[in-house]
Write an enzyme that holds these catalytic residues in place. Structure first.
Site, PDB file in Angstrom:
ATOM      1  N   GLU A   1      38.313  33.351  23.060  1.00  0.00           N
ATOM      2  CA  GLU A   1      38.194  34.741  23.524  1.00  0.00           C
ATOM      3  C   GLU A   1      37.893  35.636  22.331  1.00  0.00           C
ATOM      4  O   GLU A   1      38.492  35.465  21.267  1.00  0.00           O
ATOM      5  CB  GLU A   1      39.508  35.201  24.181  1.00  0.00           C
ATOM      6  CG  GLU A   1      39.456  36.669  24.608  1.00  0.00           C
ATOM      7  CD  GLU A   1      40.784  37.190  25.133  1.00  0.00           C
ATOM      8  OE1 GLU A   1      41.189  36.788  26.238  1.00  0.00           O
ATOM      9  OE2 GLU A   1      41.429  38.000  24.425  1.00  0.00           O
TER      10      GLU A   1
ATOM     11  N   LYS B   1      45.011  34.391  45.178  1.00  0.00           N
ATOM     12  CA  LYS B   1      43.860  34.573  44.273  1.00  0.00           C
ATOM     13  C   LYS B   1      42.968  33.325  44.289  1.00  0.00           C
ATOM     14  O   LYS B   1      41.751  33.429  44.313  1.00  0.00           O
ATOM     15  CB  LYS B   1      44.416  34.865  42.873  1.00  0.00           C
ATOM     16  CG  LYS B   1      43.422  35.199  41.837  1.00  0.00           C
ATOM     17  CD  LYS B   1      43.942  36.205  40.807  1.00  0.00           C
ATOM     18  CE  LYS B   1      45.035  35.719  39.906  1.00  0.00           C
ATOM     19  NZ  LYS B   1      45.408  36.733  38.898  1.00  0.00           N
TER      20      LYS B   1
HETATM   21  P1  FAD Z   1      46.774  40.418  39.816  1.00  0.00           P
HETATM   22  O1  FAD Z   1      46.347  39.032  40.079  1.00  0.00           O
HETATM   23  O2  FAD Z   1      46.320  41.464  40.786  1.00  0.00           O
HETATM   24  O3  FAD Z   1      48.362  40.420  39.713  1.00  0.00           O
HETATM   25  C1  FAD Z   1      49.083  41.594  39.356  1.00  0.00           C
HETATM   26  C2  FAD Z   1      50.432  41.611  40.093  1.00  0.00           C
HETATM   27  O4  FAD Z   1      50.210  41.711  41.507  1.00  0.00           O
HETATM   28  C3  FAD Z   1      51.259  40.353  39.895  1.00  0.00           C
HETATM   29  O5  FAD Z   1      52.599  40.742  39.815  1.00  0.00           O
HETATM   30  C4  FAD Z   1      50.990  39.518  41.132  1.00  0.00           C
HETATM   31  O6  FAD Z   1      52.107  38.700  41.480  1.00  0.00           O
HETATM   32  C5  FAD Z   1      50.754  40.579  42.195  1.00  0.00           C
HETATM   33  N1  FAD Z   1      49.726  40.175  43.180  1.00  0.00           N
HETATM   34  C6  FAD Z   1      48.555  39.556  42.902  1.00  0.00           C
HETATM   35  N2  FAD Z   1      47.837  39.390  44.034  1.00  0.00           N
HETATM   36  C7  FAD Z   1      48.564  39.919  45.033  1.00  0.00           C
HETATM   37  C8  FAD Z   1      48.335  40.068  46.417  1.00  0.00           C
HETATM   38  N3  FAD Z   1      47.199  39.647  46.983  1.00  0.00           N
HETATM   39  N4  FAD Z   1      49.297  40.681  47.171  1.00  0.00           N
HETATM   40  C9  FAD Z   1      50.444  41.124  46.588  1.00  0.00           C
HETATM   41  N5  FAD Z   1      50.717  41.017  45.257  1.00  0.00           N
HETATM   42  C10 FAD Z   1      49.770  40.426  44.490  1.00  0.00           C
HETATM   43  N6  FAD Z   1      43.097  43.315  30.901  1.00  0.00           N
HETATM   44  C11 FAD Z   1      42.018  44.117  30.651  1.00  0.00           C
HETATM   45  O7  FAD Z   1      42.066  45.315  30.915  1.00  0.00           O
HETATM   46  N7  FAD Z   1      40.871  43.606  30.088  1.00  0.00           N
HETATM   47  C12 FAD Z   1      40.734  42.283  29.802  1.00  0.00           C
HETATM   48  O8  FAD Z   1      39.685  41.869  29.305  1.00  0.00           O
HETATM   49  C13 FAD Z   1      41.851  41.413  30.058  1.00  0.00           C
HETATM   50  N8  FAD Z   1      41.768  40.080  29.806  1.00  0.00           N
HETATM   51  C14 FAD Z   1      42.814  39.251  30.163  1.00  0.00           C
HETATM   52  C15 FAD Z   1      42.679  37.857  29.998  1.00  0.00           C
HETATM   53  C16 FAD Z   1      43.719  36.994  30.353  1.00  0.00           C
HETATM   54  C17 FAD Z   1      43.521  35.499  30.193  1.00  0.00           C
HETATM   55  C18 FAD Z   1      44.930  37.519  30.890  1.00  0.00           C
HETATM   56  C19 FAD Z   1      46.061  36.599  31.254  1.00  0.00           C
HETATM   57  C20 FAD Z   1      45.070  38.905  31.058  1.00  0.00           C
HETATM   58  C21 FAD Z   1      44.021  39.775  30.717  1.00  0.00           C
HETATM   59  N9  FAD Z   1      44.117  41.159  30.899  1.00  0.00           N
HETATM   60  C22 FAD Z   1      43.036  41.992  30.632  1.00  0.00           C
HETATM   61  C23 FAD Z   1      45.390  41.756  31.349  1.00  0.00           C
HETATM   62  C24 FAD Z   1      45.475  41.858  32.896  1.00  0.00           C
HETATM   63  O9  FAD Z   1      44.526  42.806  33.358  1.00  0.00           O
HETATM   64  C25 FAD Z   1      46.910  42.305  33.215  1.00  0.00           C
HETATM   65  O10 FAD Z   1      47.798  41.268  32.928  1.00  0.00           O
HETATM   66  C26 FAD Z   1      47.155  42.889  34.611  1.00  0.00           C
HETATM   67  O11 FAD Z   1      48.442  43.519  34.599  1.00  0.00           O
HETATM   68  C27 FAD Z   1      47.175  41.891  35.748  1.00  0.00           C
HETATM   69  O12 FAD Z   1      45.933  41.393  36.010  1.00  0.00           O
HETATM   70  P2  FAD Z   1      45.734  40.211  37.092  1.00  0.00           P
HETATM   71  O13 FAD Z   1      44.282  40.043  37.250  1.00  0.00           O
HETATM   72  O14 FAD Z   1      46.548  39.045  36.742  1.00  0.00           O
HETATM   73  O15 FAD Z   1      46.347  40.942  38.388  1.00  0.00           O
END
Ligand code: FAD
Length: 287
Positions: A16, A162
């Site tokens: 990354e 997801k």
């Molecule tokens: P989600 O999958 O939406 O999850 C967030 C929360 O909602 C969790 O508690 C989950 O349990 C809950 N949830 C998920 N789906 C549902 C559903 N359908 N119904 C109810 N609850 C649900 N951030 C940036 O801004 N830019 C980046 O480039 C970036 N890169 C990253 C790369 C990696 C490998 C990781 C691990 C994180 C990265 N992040 C980045 C941070 C990320 O955006 C945050 O961790 C954010 O808080 C959660 O993103 P997510 O896509 O996991 O969210």
């Protein structure tokens, strides 16, 4: 190339990078990419700001540069502060540049920026991406549970949503104790998650990173890790060696435990990536 094809063939080893701030020279990141390319990673991912800054165009430029150099690029795409129209526009641009791989993310919720309401979760973004093109989609996962989730179990149930939405594979948040990753992987399998899961590894090689880990990262810091960091925090060279050795130790154990892939958070430090890559070259090839 779509990244899912690489998982079908081998244990993946990827990096990354982040687009540097406007104040630093573009040449620096391009030089770093040249050095990373020499290590022949399976792909390089580029982070993307959740706040909609103009730096995001630069993120796409960095991803294009990776593609032009012959390495498979992946662009991160957080959705929480974007409307459907804005995301559709970014997807068109990603397509125009011939980038096929997207890490679909919600993004962190910033208390000062009210989120746009079009996408509540990464799973909503994944459904949307699937309707707008033929992309390979990665999702994020959290070996110790996402901080917003009420429990690890509940977070993994949400992760299944997801995956069912169309995530082809997952990349984990960083962790310093492999046991969390193994426990998470076991529960994920029990809950029917059958896509490859790459382990996210962050070599902690300077004092600024230590401070960030302690205050914001949310990952558990094992006693062994804390002891090393405390011992060498005021000796930059020793700290760098210790951080690299710690990451190598984690990676060797993960390979030996049949991990699907390692995603190295390089922090744009090609030297650290080179040292780690060199140390595990034969292990990677044995897989
Ligand atoms: P989600 O999958 O939406 O999850 C967030 C929360 O909602 C969790 O508690 C989950 O349990 C809950 N949830 C998920 N789906 C549902 C559903 N359908 N119904 C109810 N609850 C649900 N951030 C940036 O801004 N830019 C980046 O480039 C970036 N890169 C990253 C790369 C990696 C490998 C990781 C691990 C994180 C990265 N992040 C980045 C941070 C990320 O955006 C945050 O961790 C954010 O808080 C959660 O993103 P997510 O896509 O996991 O969210």
């Amino acid at each position: 190339m779509k990244i899912r094809e690489i998982f079908n063939r081998k244990t993946v080893f990827s990096f990354e990078v982040f687009p540097p701030k406007k104040t630093s020279s573009v040449d620096t990141i391009y030089r770093t990419l040249e050095q990373l390319r020499e290590l022949r990673p399976d792909f390089i991912s580029v982070t993307f700001g959740a706040g909609g800054s103009s730096n995001n165009v630069f993120a796409l430029d960095v991803a294009s540069k990776i593609k032009d150099s012959g390495v498979v690029p992946m662009i991160h795409l957080p959705c929480i502060n974007y409307t459907r129209e804005e995301v559709a526009g970014v997807l068109e641009e990603i397509k125009r540049r011939g980038i096929e791989n997207i890490l679909a993310l919600r993004g962190d919720i910033n208390p000062d920026i009210p989120p746009k309401r079009d996408f509540a979760h990464a799973s909503d973004l994944i459904y949307f991406i699937k309707k707008h093109g033929d992309f390979d989609i990665t999702g994020a996962c959290y070996p110790e549970g996402h901080p917003d989730a009420e429990s690890l179990e509940k977070d993994i149930e949400n992760l299944k949503i997801k995956v069912d939405a169309g995530a082809d594979h997952l990349i984990s948040q960083l962790f310093f104790d492999n046991e969390y990753f193994y426990k998470f992987r076991d529960i994920a399998v029990q809950k029917g998650i059958d896509v490859p899961i790459e382990a996210g590894i962050m070599p902690v090689v300077n004092k600024r990173q230590i401070e960030r880990m302690v205050t914001t990262c949310g990952a558990s810091l094992p006693h062994r890790f804390v002891k090393i960091m405390q011992r060498y925090e005021n000796n930059p060279e020793a700290l760098r060696d210790a951080g690299i050795a710690y990451a190598i130790d984690q990676i060797v154990d993960l390979f030996a435990s049949g991990v699907d892939g390692i995603h190295l958070y390089t922090m744009n430090n090609a030297y650290v990536a080179e040292r780690i890559n060199e140390a595990v070259t034969n292990i990677k090839e044995a897989d």
